[in-house]
Design a protein around this motif. Structure first.
Motif, PDB file in Angstrom:
ATOM      1  N   ILE A 193      51.478  47.519  56.336  1.00  0.00           N
ATOM      2  CA  ILE A 193      51.017  46.615  55.288  1.00  0.00           C
ATOM      3  C   ILE A 193      50.315  45.405  55.902  1.00  0.00           C
ATOM      4  N   LYS A 194      50.856  44.915  57.005  1.00  0.00           N
ATOM      5  CA  LYS A 194      50.235  43.795  57.703  1.00  0.00           C
ATOM      6  C   LYS A 194      48.851  44.176  58.213  1.00  0.00           C
ATOM      7  N   HIS A 197      46.452  44.303  55.325  1.00  0.00           N
ATOM      8  CA  HIS A 197      46.100  42.950  54.876  1.00  0.00           C
ATOM      9  C   HIS A 197      45.171  42.265  55.871  1.00  0.00           C
ATOM     10  N   ARG A 198      45.363  42.552  57.156  1.00  0.00           N
ATOM     11  CA  ARG A 198      44.515  41.971  58.206  1.00  0.00           C
ATOM     12  C   ARG A 198      43.944  43.098  59.059  1.00  0.00           C
ATOM     13  N   SER A 206      44.290  50.905  60.322  1.00  0.00           N
ATOM     14  CA  SER A 206      44.104  50.426  58.952  1.00  0.00           C
ATOM     15  C   SER A 206      43.217  51.377  58.159  1.00  0.00           C
ATOM     16  N   GLU A 210      44.413  53.470  54.909  1.00  0.00           N
ATOM     17  CA  GLU A 210      43.674  53.216  53.669  1.00  0.00           C
ATOM     18  C   GLU A 210      43.069  54.509  53.127  1.00  0.00           C
ATOM     19  N   ILE A 244      47.590  45.754  48.024  1.00  0.00           N
ATOM     20  CA  ILE A 244      47.364  45.065  49.287  1.00  0.00           C
ATOM     21  C   ILE A 244      45.894  44.686  49.375  1.00  0.00           C
ATOM     22  N   VAL A 245      45.630  43.398  49.402  1.00  0.00           N
ATOM     23  CA  VAL A 245      44.256  42.893  49.457  1.00  0.00           C
ATOM     24  C   VAL A 245      43.930  42.545  50.906  1.00  0.00           C
ATOM     25  N   ALA A 246      42.822  43.077  51.390  1.00  0.00           N
ATOM     26  CA  ALA A 246      42.406  42.785  52.765  1.00  0.00           C
ATOM     27  C   ALA A 246      41.996  41.327  52.892  1.00  0.00           C
ATOM     28  N   GLU A 247      42.452  40.675  53.930  1.00  0.00           N
ATOM     29  CA  GLU A 247      42.136  39.274  54.164  1.00  0.00           C
ATOM     30  C   GLU A 247      40.685  39.134  54.611  1.00  0.00           C
TER      31      GLU A 247
END
Length: 362
Positions: A193-194, A197-198, A206, A210, A244-247
């Motif tokens: 998840i981290k 997000h990043r 990632s 995804e 989960i929104v990507a930073e």
């Protein structure tokens, strides 16, 4: 090929040599030096069928076993039917039993340690090894990981001094220790998840996760262990049902292009009067501010509370606040006060580097 914690996979000897050369050239341009003596070539193919692989002008030796992120990797044809414990789990259990020996002595000694101290020793000295290997262990089934669960139950009984008849769930609740297998999957899910997000933390991982979460996307090809890992992580994230929104943050220049900040100390002593210490600090701030064309002031501090919670914060009265406004952040519980203050300084330096500004961090 291994270079400390870097691993390159390839199914073609020619491609592997090309990757090695490209990696060597790219790393050399940035500054890191790859040591061929600490690198190894690992392949299930017979050594006589493989060409020589080189980094620079040095040939990398072959190996049949190595440790990668603490997990043993070896060439074995298959797990024998009579061997009921997976080799990875078996090696890990041997390491954990050796680490459990000091805790067993401490809890059985006449003037033994208290239960909170014994719990802390278990978490930091023993369970941390399992946490470190979570990505590798997550590729195994729950049934395969059950010997690790039995080990933790043994350690819990040792800490509490409970008889065999005591229920496991009661001891876990008493020590606030979740089942070890659940923690393994939780660690990997949290890390995934981290990364989502990043994405800059692990772009490839990632992207794979995804893609696996998108039912319309084509399924990526994985090795058997990688398929289990991705499937487990994707199922856990879908079960959580979170968005989960990507930073979207400008990370600034890479570390090797970040300017080195100048550090100035105020010459004072704890034996000096508080008014004198304050006067000298203000004089230092005024002198340094006058040396900068535009002096942005950033104030930072970190602290450790009595209940063990820790954190740090950055604030500037004359600098545009970052996205989300000025706010501190939590740090791991029981962090040292020095650790908290250094993280506050790091956040301030990072903010100036991303903004490409000169500033004075106080």
């Amino acid at each position: 090929m291994l270079c400390r914690r870097h691993c390159i996979h390839s199914s073609s000897p020619e491609d592997l040599q090309r990757y090695l050369h490209s990696f060597y050239v790219s790393a050399s341009s940035c500054g890191p030096i790859i040591s061929p003596d600490k690198s190894r070539i690992f392949s299930p193919r017979p050594a006589r069928t493989l060409p020589d692989f080189a980094v620079g002008n040095t040939i990398i030796p072959l190996c049949t076993q190595y440790l990668y992120l603490g997990a043993p990797v070896r060439i074995t044809p298959s797990i024998p039917a009579r061997q009921r414990v997976h080799p990875l789990v078996q090696d890990l259990l041997a390491r954990l039993q050796r680490r459990l020996a000091p805790l067993r002595w401490l809890t059985s000694y006449a003037a033994g340690v208290s239960i909170p101290v014994a719990r802390t020793i278990y978490i930091t000295f023993i369970r941390s090894v399992v946490d470190y290997l979570s990505p590798a262990l997550c590729q195994l089934s729950r049934a395969t990981l059950q010997p690790l669960e039995k080990f933790q139950n043994q350690a819990i009984r040792l800490i509490l001094g409970c008889p065999v008849s005591t229920r496991i769930v009661n001891m876990q609740r008493e020590l606030q220790l979740p089942p070890l297998v659940d923690r393994i999957y939780t660690n990997v899910t949290y890390f995934s998840i981290k990364c989502l997000h990043r994405p800059h933390l692990s772009p490839h991982f990632s992207h794979v996760i995804e893609t696996s979460l998108d039912p319309a996307a084509p399924r990526p090809l994985h090795r058997s262990g990688g398929h289990t890992l991705v499937s487990t992580v994707s199922s856990n994230i879908q079960r959580l049902n979170i968005n989960i929104v990507a930073e979207d943050v400008d990370r600034g220049p890479p570390p090797w292009q970040t300017p080195v900040p100048a550090v100035t100390y105020t010459l004072t002593s704890t034996s000096d009067l508080p008014q004198l210490q304050r006067q000298r600090a203000l004089e230092t701030i005024a002198r340094l501010s006058s040396s900068l064309r535009v002096a942005h002031h950033l104030y930072t501090d970190g602290s450790l509370q009595g209940d063990g919670s820790a954190g740090c914060a950055v604030f500037s009265p004359n600098l545009e606040p970052p996205f989300g406004g000025w706010a501190g952040r939590r740090l791991p519980n029981s962090s040292s006060s020095t650790y908290c203050e250094l993280h506050g300084l790091l956040d301030a330096v990072t903010l100036l580097s991303r903004s490409r500004l000169n500033g004075l961090i106080i």
